[in-house]
Write a protein that holds these residues in place. Structure first.
Motif: not given
Length: 302
Positions: A150-171
């Motif tokens: 909601q903070v991001v969506q209220a921004s007057t600048g250029a924004w994107a929201i990337v939603r994701t699900v159950l991330v798996y990987g190794t680092a």
């Protein structure tokens, strides 16, 4: 046009995948930032690293003003769902206050902000979900991530929201495990495991999530994008696929329902994403879960 991309949380799973991916792109300059010391200094000595605590407004302003990125990809967050339930103040500082700091400074300096969010902003009553679905979180982690959106969506600048699900990987030097490695290692050790079969997700390979974030920055895309795989699976179904891939004993896997676990935070039962928007607008194409297992196998077994 060249892009100067600053990544927060570069020591985390997604952060590390972005540090790997972004320098390979033409015309991209990368600034990696994290609260702790740089875990990737030896692996990627050529990548510029700046310490940054995103919960500190002054530090955020100083670092962004000095580095002047064109794009910022915000991956830093408190993501342990039960820990968020038990330490709500710390969760709010890391997941909401930090975003307020970044949004304000990005607007001031004209920086395109990509904010990473989660399927846990949803109730879990229906899925797979499109970007237009109505959020209704069932735990404090989800509440904090929704407040950040909601903070991001209220921004007057250029924004994107990337939603994701159950991330798996190794680092590299990364303490947390994931469903693929947990199932593989438990079964190899001959250890019986219980896996839930009443939660539905579209599991996301960390490399695919990094690619989604890059595609957003590359296209200067704005708005909300769902980035995951397109396969709806239960953790139990995932566990069976892992056992099959590594040719391990499936009889060690017991199917249970969520009520057999007592966890501080409630989990949404059914989420998962419809990813057609990202496919059509960004050209995003994820791995299947089977392909994702193969990627992890190559990375962890050579």
């Amino acid at each position: 046009m060249s892009k100067r991309i600053l990544v927060t949380g570069s020591n985390g799973l997604l952060g590390q995948k972005l540090v790997e991916l972004l320098p390979q792109q033409t015309g991209v300059e990368l600034i990696a930032t994290s609260r702790g010391p740089n875990k990737l200094a030896e692996l990627y000595p050529q990548v510029r690293f700046v310490p940054l605590d995103v919960t500190d407004r002054t530090q955020v302003e100083q670092v962004l003003a000095a580095e002047r990125p064109t794009h910022l990809v915000h991956t830093a967050a408190m993501t342990n769902v039960d820990e968020c339930e038990l330490n709500q103040e710390a969760c709010w500082a890391q997941n909401v206050t930090a975003v307020e700091n970044l949004v304000a400074t990005c607007v001031q300096l004209g920086i395109h902000l990509t904010h990473v969010s989660t399927d846990f902003i949803f109730s879990g009553e229906e899925g797979p979900l499109s970007e237009e679905a109505t959020p209704a979180p069932v735990n404090f982690y989800g509440q904090s991530k929704l407040a950040a959106e909601q903070v991001v969506q209220a921004s007057t600048g250029a924004w994107a929201i990337v939603r994701t699900v159950l991330v798996y990987g190794t680092a590299h030097d990364y303490g947390r495990t994931n469903i693929v490695l947990w199932v593989r290692d438990s079964l190899r050790a001959g250890k019986p495991i219980k896996v839930v079969n009443d939660q539905f997700r579209t599991p996301t390979l960390a490399e695919d999530l990094a690619l989604g974030c890059w595609l957003v920055a590359k296209h200067d895309a704005t708005g909300i994008f769902h980035i995951s795989s397109s396969e709806m699976l239960t953790p139990y179904q995932m566990a069976l696929q892992v056992a099959d891939y590594f040719k391990l004993d499936k009889t060690l896997i017991t199917r249970v329902d969520n009520s057999s676990f007592s966890q501080p935070a409630k989990r949404p039962a059914r989420t998962g994403f419809i990813i057609s928007k990202a496919q059509q607008q960004l050209g995003y194409q994820p791995h299947s879960f089977q392909e994702g297992i193969a990627v992890l196998a190559r990375q962890t077994e050579g």
